[in-house]
Design a protein around this motif. Structure first.
Motif, PDB file in Angstrom:
ATOM      1  N   GLY A   1       5.742   4.268  13.860  1.00  0.00           N
ATOM      2  CA  GLY A   1       4.992   3.022  13.896  1.00  0.00           C
ATOM      3  C   GLY A   1       5.213   2.103  12.714  1.00  0.00           C
ATOM      4  O   GLY A   1       4.531   1.082  12.611  1.00  0.00           O
ATOM      5  N   VAL A   2       6.178   2.421  11.820  1.00  0.00           N
ATOM      6  CA  VAL A   2       6.389   1.540  10.666  1.00  0.00           C
ATOM      7  C   VAL A   2       6.758   0.119  11.095  1.00  0.00           C
ATOM      8  O   VAL A   2       6.457  -0.834  10.390  1.00  0.00           O
ATOM      9  N   GLN A   3       7.372  -0.024  12.268  1.00  0.00           N
ATOM     10  CA  GLN A   3       7.779  -1.357  12.730  1.00  0.00           C
ATOM     11  C   GLN A   3       6.579  -2.253  13.030  1.00  0.00           C
ATOM     12  O   GLN A   3       6.725  -3.466  13.146  1.00  0.00           O
ATOM     13  N   HIS A   4       5.382  -1.673  13.119  1.00  0.00           N
ATOM     14  CA  HIS A   4       4.180  -2.460  13.390  1.00  0.00           C
ATOM     15  C   HIS A   4       3.518  -2.973  12.115  1.00  0.00           C
ATOM     16  O   HIS A   4       2.573  -3.765  12.193  1.00  0.00           O
ATOM     17  N   LEU A   5       3.980  -2.522  10.950  1.00  0.00           N
ATOM     18  CA  LEU A   5       3.417  -2.992   9.689  1.00  0.00           C
ATOM     19  C   LEU A   5       3.981  -4.374   9.376  1.00  0.00           C
ATOM     20  O   LEU A   5       5.171  -4.619   9.553  1.00  0.00           O
ATOM     21  N   THR A   6       3.122  -5.281   8.904  1.00  0.00           N
ATOM     22  CA  THR A   6       3.568  -6.647   8.617  1.00  0.00           C
ATOM     23  C   THR A   6       3.089  -7.095   7.244  1.00  0.00           C
ATOM     24  O   THR A   6       2.004  -6.712   6.794  1.00  0.00           O
ATOM     25  N   SER A   7       3.902  -7.931   6.610  1.00  0.00           N
ATOM     26  CA  SER A   7       3.532  -8.533   5.335  1.00  0.00           C
ATOM     27  C   SER A   7       2.487  -9.612   5.562  1.00  0.00           C
ATOM     28  O   SER A   7       2.443 -10.246   6.617  1.00  0.00           O
ATOM     29  N   ALA A   8       1.667  -9.835   4.538  1.00  0.00           N
ATOM     30  CA  ALA A   8       0.643 -10.875   4.610  1.00  0.00           C
ATOM     31  C   ALA A   8       1.280 -12.255   4.529  1.00  0.00           C
ATOM     32  O   ALA A   8       2.272 -12.451   3.826  1.00  0.00           O
TER      33      ALA A   8
ATOM     34  N   PRO B   1      13.728   3.480  10.694  1.00  0.00           N
ATOM     35  CA  PRO B   1      12.704   3.559  11.754  1.00  0.00           C
ATOM     36  C   PRO B   1      11.538   4.516  11.479  1.00  0.00           C
ATOM     37  O   PRO B   1      10.521   4.451  12.159  1.00  0.00           O
ATOM     38  N   ALA B   2      11.681   5.374  10.468  1.00  0.00           N
ATOM     39  CA  ALA B   2      10.611   6.326  10.180  1.00  0.00           C
ATOM     40  C   ALA B   2      10.070   6.208   8.758  1.00  0.00           C
ATOM     41  O   ALA B   2       9.319   7.071   8.304  1.00  0.00           O
ATOM     42  N   GLU B   3      10.430   5.138   8.021  1.00  0.00           N
ATOM     43  CA  GLU B   3       9.971   5.011   6.637  1.00  0.00           C
ATOM     44  C   GLU B   3       9.818   3.546   6.249  1.00  0.00           C
ATOM     45  O   GLU B   3      10.637   2.706   6.611  1.00  0.00           O
ATOM     46  N   ALA B   4       8.753   3.262   5.492  1.00  0.00           N
ATOM     47  CA  ALA B   4       8.530   1.922   4.971  1.00  0.00           C
ATOM     48  C   ALA B   4       7.923   2.032   3.585  1.00  0.00           C
ATOM     49  O   ALA B   4       7.220   2.998   3.266  1.00  0.00           O
ATOM     50  N   THR B   5       8.208   1.041   2.754  1.00  0.00           N
ATOM     51  CA  THR B   5       7.529   0.897   1.472  1.00  0.00           C
ATOM     52  C   THR B   5       6.681  -0.357   1.557  1.00  0.00           C
ATOM     53  O   THR B   5       7.026  -1.310   2.255  1.00  0.00           O
ATOM     54  N   ALA B   6       5.560  -0.347   0.838  1.00  0.00           N
ATOM     55  CA  ALA B   6       4.661  -1.502   0.901  1.00  0.00           C
ATOM     56  C   ALA B   6       3.876  -1.645  -0.393  1.00  0.00           C
ATOM     57  O   ALA B   6       3.537  -0.644  -1.033  1.00  0.00           O
ATOM     58  N   THR B   7       3.612  -2.885  -0.736  1.00  0.00           N
ATOM     59  CA  THR B   7       2.662  -3.176  -1.805  1.00  0.00           C
ATOM     60  C   THR B   7       1.301  -3.274  -1.128  1.00  0.00           C
ATOM     61  O   THR B   7       1.127  -4.048  -0.180  1.00  0.00           O
ATOM     62  N   VAL B   8       0.357  -2.451  -1.593  1.00  0.00           N
ATOM     63  CA  VAL B   8      -0.941  -2.351  -0.931  1.00  0.00           C
ATOM     64  C   VAL B   8      -2.077  -2.468  -1.942  1.00  0.00           C
ATOM     65  O   VAL B   8      -1.885  -2.271  -3.141  1.00  0.00           O
ATOM     66  N   ARG B   9      -3.245  -2.739  -1.401  1.00  0.00           N
ATOM     67  CA  ARG B   9      -4.489  -2.717  -2.177  1.00  0.00           C
ATOM     68  C   ARG B   9      -5.432  -1.756  -1.477  1.00  0.00           C
ATOM     69  O   ARG B   9      -5.624  -1.834  -0.255  1.00  0.00           O
ATOM     70  N   CYS B  10      -6.014  -0.853  -2.237  1.00  0.00           N
ATOM     71  CA  CYS B  10      -6.985   0.088  -1.672  1.00  0.00           C
ATOM     72  C   CYS B  10      -8.317  -0.631  -1.491  1.00  0.00           C
ATOM     73  O   CYS B  10      -8.875  -1.165  -2.447  1.00  0.00           O
ATOM     74  N   ILE B  11      -8.819  -0.651  -0.252  1.00  0.00           N
ATOM     75  CA  ILE B  11     -10.114  -1.279  -0.008  1.00  0.00           C
ATOM     76  C   ILE B  11     -11.191  -0.272   0.404  1.00  0.00           C
ATOM     77  O   ILE B  11     -12.369  -0.610   0.417  1.00  0.00           O
ATOM     78  N   LEU B  12     -10.780   0.958   0.710  1.00  0.00           N
ATOM     79  CA  LEU B  12     -11.731   2.035   0.977  1.00  0.00           C
ATOM     80  C   LEU B  12     -11.050   3.325   0.565  1.00  0.00           C
ATOM     81  O   LEU B  12      -9.979   3.663   1.075  1.00  0.00           O
ATOM     82  N   GLY B  13     -11.631   4.028  -0.339  1.00  0.00           N
ATOM     83  CA  GLY B  13     -10.961   5.224  -0.844  1.00  0.00           C
ATOM     84  C   GLY B  13     -11.812   5.913  -1.883  1.00  0.00           C
ATOM     85  O   GLY B  13     -13.013   5.758  -1.884  1.00  0.00           O
ATOM     86  N   PRO B  14     -11.151   6.671  -2.763  1.00  0.00           N
ATOM     87  CA  PRO B  14      -9.733   6.640  -3.103  1.00  0.00           C
ATOM     88  C   PRO B  14      -8.849   7.214  -1.997  1.00  0.00           C
ATOM     89  O   PRO B  14      -9.288   8.042  -1.207  1.00  0.00           O
ATOM     90  N   VAL B  15      -7.609   6.735  -1.983  1.00  0.00           N
ATOM     91  CA  VAL B  15      -6.607   7.203  -1.033  1.00  0.00           C
ATOM     92  C   VAL B  15      -5.703   8.178  -1.763  1.00  0.00           C
ATOM     93  O   VAL B  15      -5.192   7.862  -2.840  1.00  0.00           O
ATOM     94  N   ARG B  16      -5.510   9.369  -1.182  1.00  0.00           N
ATOM     95  CA  ARG B  16      -4.702  10.412  -1.828  1.00  0.00           C
ATOM     96  C   ARG B  16      -3.357  10.591  -1.134  1.00  0.00           C
ATOM     97  O   ARG B  16      -3.207  10.276   0.052  1.00  0.00           O
ATOM     98  N   LEU B  17      -2.383  11.107  -1.895  1.00  0.00           N
ATOM     99  CA  LEU B  17      -1.102  11.480  -1.293  1.00  0.00           C
ATOM    100  C   LEU B  17      -1.350  12.379  -0.097  1.00  0.00           C
ATOM    101  O   LEU B  17      -2.239  13.235  -0.137  1.00  0.00           O
ATOM    102  N   GLY B  18      -0.598  12.192   0.945  1.00  0.00           N
ATOM    103  CA  GLY B  18      -0.772  12.994   2.152  1.00  0.00           C
ATOM    104  C   GLY B  18      -1.755  12.392   3.140  1.00  0.00           C
ATOM    105  O   GLY B  18      -1.926  12.922   4.242  1.00  0.00           O
TER     106      GLY B  18
END
Length: 111
Positions: A88-95, A26-43
């Motif tokens: 809020g990880v439960q609100h993340l959805t796969s494409a 309930p508090a953790e998710a892994t995802a394959t993502v593409r950065c579309i605005l960034g760079p995105v940093r750890l944290g």
């Protein structure tokens, strides 16, 4: 969520597109993502899902890119396997073909 202010007084906004997501717990998710605005940093902290009213408060805790190598940031147009922790990880959805890509928006941590 508090938005960090960087030197010069501006907020550095970031955005990731989610391809596939796996909710680990309930508090953790892994995802394959593409950065579309960034760079995105750890944290980086994500508090908004584009085109959604759902509330999230997720921290980017791991980025695995370039054949599984751990990195500290992800540049635009690059993809990676990432880990999010928070609420809020439960609100993340796969494409899917029908739903398209979900995008989450947030801010980088201070340098």
């Amino acid at each position: 969520m508090t938005e960090p202010i960087h030197p010069g007084g501006h907020v550095v906004k970031v955005e990731l597109q989610i391809d596939q997501v796996t909710v680990v717990n309930p508090a953790e998710a892994t995802a394959t993502v593409r950065c579309i605005l960034g760079p995105v940093r750890l944290g980086a902290r994500f508090g908004h899902i584009r085109d959604s009213a759902e509330v999230i408060d997720l921290e980017l805790t791991q980025i695995l890119a370039y054949f599984g190598r751990s990195v500290d940031e992800l540049d635009p147009v690059h993809t990676a396997l990432v880990t999010f922790q928070g609420t809020g990880v439960q609100h993340l959805t796969s494409a899917t073909q029908r739903s398209g890509w979900q995008a989450i928006q947030g801010v980088n941590p201070p340098p």
